[in-house]
Design a protein around this motif. Structure first.
Motif, PDB file in Angstrom:
ATOM      1  N   ASP A 135       0.809  -1.214   0.000  1.00 26.62           N
ATOM      2  CA  ASP A 135       0.000   0.000   0.000  1.00 26.62           C
ATOM      3  C   ASP A 135       0.845   1.267   0.000  1.00 26.62           C
ATOM      4  O   ASP A 135       0.294   2.375   0.025  1.00 26.62           O
ATOM      5  N   ALA A 136       2.164   1.135  -0.014  1.00 25.03           N
ATOM      6  CA  ALA A 136       3.030   2.310  -0.067  1.00 25.03           C
ATOM      7  C   ALA A 136       2.925   2.967  -1.443  1.00 25.03           C
ATOM      8  O   ALA A 136       2.761   2.301  -2.467  1.00 25.03           O
ATOM      9  N   VAL A 137       3.012   4.294  -1.457  1.00 25.69           N
ATOM     10  CA  VAL A 137       2.971   5.039  -2.718  1.00 25.69           C
ATOM     11  C   VAL A 137       4.400   5.311  -3.156  1.00 25.69           C
ATOM     12  O   VAL A 137       5.146   6.021  -2.486  1.00 25.69           O
ATOM     13  N   SER A 138       4.800   4.720  -4.267  1.00 32.04           N
ATOM     14  CA  SER A 138       6.165   4.863  -4.751  1.00 32.04           C
ATOM     15  C   SER A 138       6.172   4.801  -6.268  1.00 32.04           C
ATOM     16  O   SER A 138       5.157   4.516  -6.906  1.00 32.04           O
ATOM     17  N   LEU A 149      -1.798  -1.557  -9.537  1.00 31.09           N
ATOM     18  CA  LEU A 149      -3.206  -1.358  -9.215  1.00 31.09           C
ATOM     19  C   LEU A 149      -3.243  -0.544  -7.931  1.00 31.09           C
ATOM     20  O   LEU A 149      -2.778  -1.000  -6.882  1.00 31.09           O
ATOM     21  N   ARG A 150      -3.793   0.672  -8.018  1.00 29.19           N
ATOM     22  CA  ARG A 150      -3.788   1.557  -6.851  1.00 29.19           C
ATOM     23  C   ARG A 150      -4.852   2.630  -7.001  1.00 29.19           C
ATOM     24  O   ARG A 150      -5.511   2.725  -8.047  1.00 29.19           O
ATOM     25  N   LEU A 151      -5.004   3.450  -5.962  1.00 28.12           N
ATOM     26  CA  LEU A 151      -5.981   4.529  -6.004  1.00 28.12           C
ATOM     27  C   LEU A 151      -5.635   5.542  -7.083  1.00 28.12           C
ATOM     28  O   LEU A 151      -4.459   5.871  -7.296  1.00 28.12           O
ATOM     29  N   GLY A 152      -6.662   6.062  -7.740  1.00 22.44           N
ATOM     30  CA  GLY A 152      -6.433   7.011  -8.821  1.00 22.44           C
ATOM     31  C   GLY A 152      -5.698   8.263  -8.388  1.00 22.44           C
ATOM     32  O   GLY A 152      -4.908   8.821  -9.153  1.00 22.44           O
ATOM     33  N   GLU A 153      -5.927   8.719  -7.151  1.00 25.38           N
ATOM     34  CA  GLU A 153      -5.344   9.980  -6.706  1.00 25.38           C
ATOM     35  C   GLU A 153      -3.834   9.904  -6.507  1.00 25.38           C
ATOM     36  O   GLU A 153      -3.188  10.942  -6.364  1.00 25.38           O
ATOM     37  N   VAL A 154      -3.244   8.702  -6.491  1.00 24.95           N
ATOM     38  CA  VAL A 154      -1.800   8.593  -6.286  1.00 24.95           C
ATOM     39  C   VAL A 154      -1.072   8.123  -7.539  1.00 24.95           C
ATOM     40  O   VAL A 154       0.121   7.839  -7.493  1.00 24.95           O
ATOM     41  N   ILE A 155      -1.770   8.047  -8.668  1.00 20.00           N
ATOM     42  CA  ILE A 155      -1.141   7.617  -9.917  1.00 20.00           C
ATOM     43  C   ILE A 155      -0.488   8.813 -10.596  1.00 20.00           C
ATOM     44  O   ILE A 155      -1.098   9.875 -10.725  1.00 20.00           O
ATOM     45  N   GLU A 156       0.742   8.642 -11.046  1.00 16.60           N
ATOM     46  CA  GLU A 156       1.459   9.718 -11.721  1.00 16.60           C
ATOM     47  C   GLU A 156       0.703  10.148 -12.975  1.00 16.60           C
ATOM     48  O   GLU A 156       0.102   9.341 -13.674  1.00 16.60           O
ATOM     49  N   LYS A 157       0.768  11.451 -13.281  1.00 10.72           N
ATOM     50  CA  LYS A 157      -0.025  12.022 -14.372  1.00 10.72           C
ATOM     51  C   LYS A 157       0.372  11.490 -15.751  1.00 10.72           C
ATOM     52  O   LYS A 157      -0.439  11.511 -16.682  1.00 10.72           O
ATOM     53  N   ILE A 160      -0.745   5.736 -18.184  1.00 15.14           N
ATOM     54  CA  ILE A 160      -2.052   5.303 -18.653  1.00 15.14           C
ATOM     55  C   ILE A 160      -2.797   4.759 -17.439  1.00 15.14           C
ATOM     56  O   ILE A 160      -2.268   3.923 -16.701  1.00 15.14           O
ATOM     57  N   ALA A 161      -4.001   5.222 -17.194  1.00 17.43           N
ATOM     58  CA  ALA A 161      -4.770   4.794 -16.029  1.00 17.43           C
ATOM     59  C   ALA A 161      -6.133   4.274 -16.491  1.00 17.43           C
ATOM     60  O   ALA A 161      -6.891   4.997 -17.130  1.00 17.43           O
ATOM     61  N   VAL A 162      -6.420   3.021 -16.167  1.00 17.01           N
ATOM     62  CA  VAL A 162      -7.682   2.385 -16.532  1.00 17.01           C
ATOM     63  C   VAL A 162      -8.526   2.230 -15.271  1.00 17.01           C
ATOM     64  O   VAL A 162      -8.131   1.543 -14.324  1.00 17.01           O
ATOM     65  N   TYR A 280      -0.101   1.865 -16.041  1.00 14.36           N
ATOM     66  CA  TYR A 280       1.119   1.384 -16.676  1.00 14.36           C
ATOM     67  C   TYR A 280       1.681   2.503 -17.548  1.00 14.36           C
ATOM     68  O   TYR A 280       0.944   3.412 -17.961  1.00 14.36           O
ATOM     69  N   PRO A 281       2.974   2.485 -17.819  1.00 18.99           N
ATOM     70  CA  PRO A 281       3.574   3.575 -18.592  1.00 18.99           C
ATOM     71  C   PRO A 281       3.218   3.487 -20.071  1.00 18.99           C
ATOM     72  O   PRO A 281       2.960   2.405 -20.603  1.00 18.99           O
TER      73      PRO A 281
END
Length: 307
Positions: A135-138, A149-157, A160-162, A280-281
């Motif tokens: 659950d660490a954000v890295s 697979l993680r929360l949308g608010e911690v995904i780098e801009k 690609i986010a599905v 994923y990138p």
């Protein structure tokens, strides 16, 4: 085909787009597997063919000219589509194989990974899934992972986010026994006078501040209490045992609320936020094994690829 761009010019066009994406001849050359000098010649030949300068070059920087920017915006999607079409035809002859490294929040694994594992193995027996639950954000790419697979608010801009599921909502909850003993908070600020079961993000030292919504904005409350945990299930169990107030995602507590074991608090201040995503990138050519994994998770979740 347009006589200005014939089929023999595709190499030059691809070279132009690659340099335009990274604005670096050395990085573009590395991506294409050619020398910087060879790439420079390809781009220069393309500029001569179209009859206009496409890049401003200095010893320290590369930038697109106005004409180059207009051309880049128009041809980049076409070049990407051609590359994807060729890659798809090639990949149809390949049986997905190899290792896909996955890092996932525990909640995402429970909802979207566990249900797909048996079916995925049956469909792709030559693919090894190397799954880490964290659950660490890295920076998961820097950590050597292919997909997260993680929360949308911690995904780098730039990822690609599905979207895998609906928005989530956190709600404060407590047992009827605790509320009978300590009373019911009327507003989020009242929580500072209550025993709260705090949670700490893995990899951090300070407990998470509970977040609430009012008048179109989020605000935080630094709660206190007798228990700090790094596992949200333990926090929920503590609330069920009457130790204090917990802060949990609504789908984890709805059954306990319906059966009367927990009481929801301060719901007027609880607002939805982006839920779980697969990230994923961006990449020109995706390994068949990774493509198979992404498609399988999306199918389980009923998700759609972003445009």
């Amino acid at each position: 085909m347009d006589p200005v761009i014939s089929s023999s010019d595709f190499g030059q066009l691809r070279a132009f787009v690659t340099v335009g994406e990274v604005l670096s001849f050395s990085r573009a050359a590395e991506s294409l597997g050619v020398s910087p000098s060879a790439l420079s010649q390809l781009v220069r030949g393309f500029e001569e063919r179209v009859g206009v300068r496409l890049f401003n070059r200095t010893t320290r920087s590369v930038s697109l000219t106005d004409a180059g920017e207009r051309l880049f915006q128009r041809v980049r999607p076409a070049v990407a589509e051609l590359g994807a079409a060729v890659g798809q035809v090639r990949d149809q002859g390949e049986r997905p194989a190899g290792t896909v490294r996955v890092v996932s929040f525990h909640s995402a694994a429970e909802l979207y990974l566990r249900p797909m594992l048996a079916g995925f193995h049956a469909a792709y027996p030559d693919v090894v899934l190397d799954i880490t639950l964290d659950d660490a954000v890295s920076d998961f790419v820097g950590g050597g992972f292919d997909v997260a697979l993680r929360l949308g608010e911690v995904i780098e801009k730039d990822m690609i986010a599905v979207r895998l599921g609906p928005d989530l909502r956190q709600v404060a909850v407590a047992s009827p026994a605790y509320l009978a003993r300590r009373g019911t908070p009327a507003a989020p600020r009242d929580l500072v006078d209550h025993d709260c079961i705090r949670w700490r993000w893995p990899g951090t030292t300070a407990p998470y501040h509970w977040e609430f919504w009012q008048d179109g904005d989020w605000f935080e409350v630094a709660v206190d209490g007798p228990l700090i945990v790094s596992d949200k299930r333990l926090a929920l169990d503590a609330a069920l045992d009457g130790i204090g107030v917990a802060f949990a995602v609504d789908h984890r507590v709805e059954r306990h609320i319906a059966e009367g074991r927990l009481v929801p608090l301060l719901e007027a201040w609880s607002a939805p936020f982006p839920g779980l995503f697969l990230a994923y990138p961006r990449q020109r050519q995706m390994a068949p094994a990774l493509r198979a994994f992404i498609d399988h998770v999306r199918a389980v979740a009923g998700a759609h690829e972003p445009a």
